[in-house]
Design a protein around this motif. Structure first.
Motif, PDB file in Angstrom:
ATOM      1  N   VAL A  33       0.895  -1.150   0.000  1.00  0.00           N
ATOM      2  CA  VAL A  33       0.000   0.000   0.000  1.00  0.00           C
ATOM      3  C   VAL A  33       0.937   1.204   0.000  1.00  0.00           C
ATOM      4  N   LEU A  34       1.046   1.891  -1.129  1.00  0.00           N
ATOM      5  CA  LEU A  34       1.898   3.075  -1.232  1.00  0.00           C
ATOM      6  C   LEU A  34       0.959   4.273  -1.254  1.00  0.00           C
ATOM      7  N   TYR A  35       0.918   4.992  -0.128  1.00  0.00           N
ATOM      8  CA  TYR A  35      -0.038   6.101  -0.091  1.00  0.00           C
ATOM      9  C   TYR A  35       0.665   7.446  -0.050  1.00  0.00           C
ATOM     10  N   LEU A  52      -5.039   3.975   9.155  1.00  0.00           N
ATOM     11  CA  LEU A  52      -4.187   2.857   8.741  1.00  0.00           C
ATOM     12  C   LEU A  52      -3.523   2.223   9.969  1.00  0.00           C
ATOM     13  N   ARG A  53      -3.124   3.057  10.930  1.00  0.00           N
ATOM     14  CA  ARG A  53      -2.512   2.553  12.172  1.00  0.00           C
ATOM     15  C   ARG A  53      -3.510   1.683  12.950  1.00  0.00           C
ATOM     16  N   ASP A  54      -4.731   2.193  13.102  1.00  0.00           N
ATOM     17  CA  ASP A  54      -5.735   1.490  13.907  1.00  0.00           C
ATOM     18  C   ASP A  54      -6.160   0.168  13.285  1.00  0.00           C
ATOM     19  N   ASN A  55      -5.970   0.028  11.989  1.00  0.00           N
ATOM     20  CA  ASN A  55      -6.366  -1.189  11.280  1.00  0.00           C
ATOM     21  C   ASN A  55      -5.158  -1.947  10.734  1.00  0.00           C
ATOM     22  N   ASP A  57      -3.241  -4.305  11.884  1.00  0.00           N
ATOM     23  CA  ASP A  57      -3.238  -5.767  11.998  1.00  0.00           C
ATOM     24  C   ASP A  57      -4.024  -6.406  10.850  1.00  0.00           C
ATOM     25  N   ALA A  58      -5.154  -5.813  10.515  1.00  0.00           N
ATOM     26  CA  ALA A  58      -5.969  -6.332   9.416  1.00  0.00           C
ATOM     27  C   ALA A  58      -5.209  -6.223   8.088  1.00  0.00           C
ATOM     28  N   LEU A  59      -4.480  -5.123   7.911  1.00  0.00           N
ATOM     29  CA  LEU A  59      -3.692  -4.943   6.682  1.00  0.00           C
ATOM     30  C   LEU A  59      -2.571  -5.985   6.624  1.00  0.00           C
ATOM     31  N   LEU A  60      -1.901  -6.202   7.764  1.00  0.00           N
ATOM     32  CA  LEU A  60      -0.833  -7.204   7.814  1.00  0.00           C
ATOM     33  C   LEU A  60      -1.389  -8.594   7.511  1.00  0.00           C
ATOM     34  N   LYS A  61      -2.543  -8.906   8.124  1.00  0.00           N
ATOM     35  CA  LYS A  61      -3.184 -10.218   7.911  1.00  0.00           C
ATOM     36  C   LYS A  61      -3.497 -10.426   6.433  1.00  0.00           C
ATOM     37  N   ALA A  62      -3.862  -9.349   5.754  1.00  0.00           N
ATOM     38  CA  ALA A  62      -4.185  -9.433   4.325  1.00  0.00           C
ATOM     39  C   ALA A  62      -2.910  -9.457   3.471  1.00  0.00           C
ATOM     40  N   GLY A  63      -1.753  -9.361   4.133  1.00  0.00           N
ATOM     41  CA  GLY A  63      -0.482  -9.470   3.407  1.00  0.00           C
ATOM     42  C   GLY A  63       0.106  -8.177   2.896  1.00  0.00           C
ATOM     43  N   THR A 144      -8.658   2.325   5.296  1.00  0.00           N
ATOM     44  CA  THR A 144      -8.393   0.880   5.343  1.00  0.00           C
ATOM     45  C   THR A 144      -9.540   0.112   4.683  1.00  0.00           C
ATOM     46  N   ALA A 145     -10.768   0.526   4.938  1.00  0.00           N
ATOM     47  CA  ALA A 145     -11.920  -0.139   4.330  1.00  0.00           C
ATOM     48  C   ALA A 145     -11.866  -0.053   2.811  1.00  0.00           C
ATOM     49  N   GLN A 146     -11.363   1.077   2.290  1.00  0.00           N
ATOM     50  CA  GLN A 146     -11.232   1.215   0.837  1.00  0.00           C
ATOM     51  C   GLN A 146     -10.197   0.221   0.289  1.00  0.00           C
ATOM     52  N   ILE A 147      -9.146  -0.003   1.061  1.00  0.00           N
ATOM     53  CA  ILE A 147      -8.067  -0.900   0.630  1.00  0.00           C
ATOM     54  C   ILE A 147      -8.522  -2.358   0.711  1.00  0.00           C
ATOM     55  N   LEU A 148      -9.185  -2.715   1.813  1.00  0.00           N
ATOM     56  CA  LEU A 148      -9.533  -4.123   2.053  1.00  0.00           C
ATOM     57  C   LEU A 148     -10.874  -4.554   1.473  1.00  0.00           C
ATOM     58  N   LYS A 149     -11.589  -3.642   0.858  1.00  0.00           N
ATOM     59  CA  LYS A 149     -12.950  -3.941   0.378  1.00  0.00           C
ATOM     60  C   LYS A 149     -13.079  -5.236  -0.402  1.00  0.00           C
TER      61      LYS A 149
END
Length: 149
Positions: A33-35, A52-55, A57-63, A144-149
């Motif tokens: 994720v390059l923002y 992004l900080r608060d989520n 773990d979810a981003l890491l889990k998604a790789g 984060t929701a936009q990224i993981l949708k």
């Protein structure tokens, strides 16, 4: 120059907040994720970074590996990371090399005044270094929701 989904993400080399030089190719095999964001410690950029900080773990889990980038200095990035407890690195691009590669240094307008600045844009880059998605209408508080949708 405008990039499109399906294109190879431009390779770059730049310094992060620690002064260490990184390259996009260092992350081959991972999703990135390059923002791009305008400025450290401003309301919208802080909201985006904290979402992004608060989520994280979810981003890491998604790789995903998360990398923020602005034209601020390494020192400014260090302070921003400390103040907001950000778990990811921020790239310093004061000479706008990476911004220009990704087409995110654009003419903007505020109160009728034109100026150059960073277009808040996120590039999702796949494991092979290809652009998987470009998010141009970033919602800072729900990014984060936009990224993981």
């Amino acid at each position: 120059m405008s990039l499109e989904v399906g294109q190879k993400a431009p390779e770059f080399e730049a310094k992060i907040e620690t002064g260490e030089t990184i390259k996009l190719s260092d992350y081959k095999g991972k999703k990135v994720v390059l923002y791009f964001y305008p400025k450290d410690n401003t309301p919208g950029c802080t909201a985006e970074a904290c979402n992004l900080r608060d989520n994280y773990d979810a981003l890491l889990k998604a790789g995903y590996v998360v990398l923020g980038i602005s034209s601020d200095s390494e020192k400014s990035h260090q302070k921003f990371i400390e103040k907001q407890s950000l778990p990811f690195s921020l790239i310093s691009d004061p000479d706008l090399t990476v911004h220009n590669l990704y087409g995110t240094w654009v003419e903007k307008q505020m109160y009728g005044r034109k100026y150059m600045g960073t277009a808040r844009t996120t590039f999702i880059i796949d494991e092979k270094g290809m652009i998987e998605e470009i998010i141009e209408k970033v919602k800072t508080k729900e990014h984060t929701a936009q990224i993981l949708k």
